[in-house]
Design an enzyme around this catalytic site. Structure first.
Site, PDB file in Angstrom:
ATOM      1  N   SER A   8       1.468 -11.485   8.416  1.00  0.00           N
ATOM      2  CA  SER A   8       1.202 -10.068   8.213  1.00  0.00           C
ATOM      3  C   SER A   8       2.410  -9.406   7.574  1.00  0.00           C
ATOM      4  O   SER A   8       3.533  -9.887   7.700  1.00  0.00           O
ATOM      5  CB  SER A   8       0.895  -9.383   9.549  1.00  0.00           C
ATOM      6  OG  SER A   8       0.749  -7.986   9.370  1.00  0.00           O
ATOM      7  N   HIS A   9       2.174  -8.294   6.942  1.00  0.00           N
ATOM      8  CA  HIS A   9       3.264  -7.494   6.396  1.00  0.00           C
ATOM      9  C   HIS A   9       4.077  -6.838   7.505  1.00  0.00           C
ATOM     10  O   HIS A   9       5.174  -6.356   7.262  1.00  0.00           O
ATOM     11  CB  HIS A   9       2.702  -6.414   5.469  1.00  0.00           C
ATOM     12  CG  HIS A   9       2.274  -6.944   4.150  1.00  0.00           C
ATOM     13  ND1 HIS A   9       1.137  -7.697   3.984  1.00  0.00           N
ATOM     14  CD2 HIS A   9       2.849  -6.844   2.937  1.00  0.00           C
ATOM     15  CE1 HIS A   9       1.028  -8.027   2.711  1.00  0.00           C
ATOM     16  NE2 HIS A   9       2.050  -7.526   2.047  1.00  0.00           N
TER      17      HIS A   9
END
Length: 130
Positions: A8-9
């Protein structure tokens, strides 16, 4: 046992999805690669590569990613892997939360890489309303 990697970012999103998945499949190997090396928003192919290597126990790895550039970073990370490992690292075309939970539960039952990947893919079709 098929390992799971959540990309994920955001560190918080990756860790939160891992926490949810492990509520359903305690003790299963789930690794995260959230955010950048300095803790910012983004993705880091080297951190993703390391998570893929850590998640591999010999039966393959299913990777869940949140957004487009995370998918690109997963591709870059795979290019940095040993070719034999890269062959058994699969990016799931699935929603990150539902797919990660479904894949982790399936993997915790000792299912094959193909079955874990298919279960993640099937999460795309989960109905949320009647």
């Amino acid at each position: 046992m098929v390992g799971i990697v959540i990309v994920s970012h955001s560190v918080k999103i990756a860790e939160g999805v891992k926490e949810l998945a492990l509520q359903m499949a305690k003790g299963h190997p789930v690794f995260t690669a959230g955010g950048t090396a300095d803790g910012g928003i983004g993705t880091d192919p080297i951190r993703i590569q390391e998570a893929m290597e850590a998640a591999n126990s010999g039966d393959g790895v299913v990777v869940m990613a949140d957004l487009g550039s995370a998918v690109m970073s997963v591709g870059l990370a795979k290019e940095m892997l040993d070719p034999d490992l890269a062959e058994v690292v699969k990016l799931a075309n699935a929603p990150i939360v539902e797919g990660a939970i479904a894949a982790t539960v399936e993997a915790s039952m000792g299912s094959s890489l193909e079955k874990v990947l298919q279960t993640a893919h099937d999460a795309r079709n989960m109905d949320k309303i009647d």
